[in-house]
Design an enzyme around this catalytic site. Structure first.
Site, PDB file in Angstrom:
ATOM      1  N   GLU A 286       0.981  -1.252  -0.163  1.00 56.36           N
ATOM      2  CA  GLU A 286       0.080   0.044   0.016  1.00 56.36           C
ATOM      3  C   GLU A 286       0.898   1.138  -0.129  1.00 56.36           C
ATOM      4  O   GLU A 286       1.817   1.372   0.433  1.00 56.36           O
ATOM      5  CB  GLU A 286      -1.011  -0.143   1.411  1.00 56.36           C
ATOM      6  N   LYS A 350      -9.383   2.598  -2.779  1.00 57.49           N
ATOM      7  CA  LYS A 350      -9.985   2.086  -1.531  1.00 57.49           C
ATOM      8  C   LYS A 350     -11.354   2.723  -0.963  1.00 57.49           C
ATOM      9  O   LYS A 350     -11.422   3.615  -0.904  1.00 57.49           O
ATOM     10  CB  LYS A 350      -8.866   2.346  -0.170  1.00 57.49           C
ATOM     11  N   CYS A 400      -5.324  -2.436   2.733  1.00 59.02           N
ATOM     12  CA  CYS A 400      -5.191  -2.300   4.258  1.00 59.02           C
ATOM     13  C   CYS A 400      -6.359  -2.905   4.871  1.00 59.02           C
ATOM     14  O   CYS A 400      -6.680  -4.155   5.022  1.00 59.02           O
ATOM     15  CB  CYS A 400      -4.874  -0.927   4.587  1.00 59.02           C
TER      16      CYS A 400
END
Length: 524
Positions: A286, A350, A400
């Site tokens: 990430e 995300k 994440c």
């Protein structure tokens, strides 16, 4: 005036008790036992008995007193499990330690209300003649499921995750999701507490519950072992060689322009070393690039040239930005896929943001709290669960924290993903238990959808996870590393992939029905 307590079979058993020192100590003990069942201690058998002290302490008490005991146990559990929140806040914001501890206590106090609602609700239903031992699993699952999306949506440390190393047991999650294991654990605790309180199995209702529990404890792992073996025997529907690069970039250096060249040189070296084993896909963590990849320039060109030089698909995280119609600048947490021809081919933004990390819930009330993630503007969620396409396979990317959201994950697989990739930067957590907890929870996404999962973490823990949830390879924490492995997938479309949290919905409906029945009946 004393209040008569009523057991689940309608027999008057004792006067209602108020919380005392003994009850308080049992609640604290229960919270500690449950916390110890999670990583990094990993004493998973304690989850099978961790609720027993709480259930014993609540027996015969009024619902309000039971809520207080449950809240106390929940507070201890969350303080011991997510203590790393205070560490992250103090290390990466200007908030002083005492205030960070206050934020942690506030967060744990709110989350503890779910434990309180469980014990208080259980006693409320018991007073109305609902057998606690039978309703406890459904009530707990309904509350866990509610916690996963209500308020700020924080499904971290769902009870079932404590059993991630019990491979025969976890196979059931391809049907029930992680909530099925939570239900079994709570049922075991409820039966054990009932047997202890009754001092045997002669009390009416105890023996049938013990019989059902015994059947489940024997049958579920046996069925899971058989299912895992059957999956392993299937010819793979596809294979792919994948490499991960764990850069081990210190968070303090990550966005410092003085370290930009060093960071990119490290990823170039790791990619070159991995490319010698001829992977078809190389995965960086990430926000691996310490710049905005979307901006034209030599830094972007270097990444494109790297993929072309080694003739690999390159997946990596990078911050991105967009401007709203009102002219406001929003930041995105983005994953990019670059082709072996050195072209950007697809992106994913995300969707599930981290509370207090990428946004502050209730900003007006918590005006004194800064986001932990540095951003040029408001961090905005993505909208579409992109499925990336390779010549030999399709895959989805979890960035994440998204790896702990089963309902989001299944959307990628339902959309055609053959395997999953989790890119993350757990450097925020330091050497706490958080990286271990994060990895443990992500393993369930593989089993729920029967797909392999590749995990690339900046400082660790990177991993390759098989469709049965086994961690085939686990990298070190806080070390630079690369690894190449072959992933294969069985091509099985699971019940959970197709229908999602049906089990959790069923538990919620059972709980609502019990509450409705109890409301009509009143105290018996």
């Amino acid at each position: 005036m004393a209040t008569v307590a009523v057991s689940s079979n309608g027999v008057k058993v004792a006067a209602a008790k108020q919380p005392g020192r003994g009850g308080f100590l049992l609640a604290v003990a229960g919270g500690l036992l449950l916390a110890a069942s999670f990583p990094a201690l990993d004493l998973e058998p304690l989850a099978w008995v961790g609720f027993v002290p709480l259930l014993v302490a609540a027996r015969g008490r009024r619902p309000r007193a039971a809520f207080a005991l449950g809240w106390t146990g929940g507070l201890v559990f969350y303080l011991a499990t997510v203590y790393w929140v205070a560490y992250t806040i103090t290390h990466y914001t200007a908030v002083p330690l005492l205030l960070a501890i206050g934020i942690l206590v506030l967060m744990a106090s709110i989350l503890a209300c779910y434990h309180g609602a469980f014990l208080g609700g259980l006693r409320w239903l018991e007073e109305r003649g609902v057998p606690a031992v039978w309703i406890a699993p459904a009530l707990w699952v309904a509350l866990e499921w509610l916690r996963s999306w209500f308020f700020i949506g924080f499904p971290w440390a769902t009870l079932g995750y404590s059993q991630y190393r019990h491979h025969a047991l976890v196979q059931m999650v391809e049907v029930t999701g992680v909530y099925g294991i939570s239900a079994l654990l709570v049922f075991f605790n409820a039966v054990a507490a009932t047997v202890l309180a009754a001092r045997g199995v002669r009390e009416r209702g105890v023996f049938p519950a013990l019989l059902v529990l015994t059947a489940l404890v024997v049958a579920v792992p046996l069925a899971g072992k058989w299912r895992a073996a059957a999956i392993a025997r299937r010819p793979p529907a596809g294979r792919l060689r994948v490499a991960i690069a764990q850069g081990n970039i210190e968070q303090d250096h990550k966005w410092d322009p003085a370290y930009q060249g060093e960071t990119m040189a490290r990823y170039r070296d790791l990619t070159g070393a991995a490319a010698a084993s001829r992977p078809e896909l190389v995965v960086w963590p990430e926000t691996a690039t310490p710049f905005f990849f979307q901006e034209p320039g030599p830094l972007r060109d270097d990444v494109l040239e790297l993929a072309e030089r080694h003739h690999v698909h390159l997946l990596f995280g990078s911050p991105a930005a967009r401007q709203t119609r009102g002219g406001e600048l929003e930041e995105l947490n983005r994953a990019y896929l670059v082709s072996p021809e050195g072209r950007e081919v697809a992106t994913y933004d995300k969707i599930q943001l981290v509370p207090f990390g990428e946004y502050v819930p209730f900003e007006r009330a918590l005006f004194f709290v800064d986001r932990i993630v540095e951003a040029i503007g408001r961090v905005a969620p993505g909208l579409v669960p992109t499925v990336f396409h390779l010549p030999a396979a399709d895959f989805g990317v979890l960035i994440c924290y998204e790896g702990v959201f089963p309902a989001l994950t299944r959307r990628f697989v339902d959309g055609g993903a053959d395997f999953l990739v989790n890119i993350t930067n757990d450097a925020w957590y330091g050497r706490t238990s958080a990286p271990y907890q994060h990895l443990a929870q992500v393993t369930f996404r593989a089993v729920e959808n029967r797909v392999p999962l590749v995990r690339s973490a900046n400082t660790g823990i990177s991993a390759f996870i098989d469709p049965d949830g086994r961690i085939r390879w686990q990298g070190p924490l806080y070390e630079t590393a690369w690894h190449v492995d072959e992933v294969s997938w069985p091509g099985v479309r699971t019940f959970y992939t197709r229908f999602g949290d049906v089990f959790a919905w069923a538990c919620a409906l059972v709980t609502l029905a019990a509450v409705g029945w109890g409301t009509r009946r009143g105290i018996v």
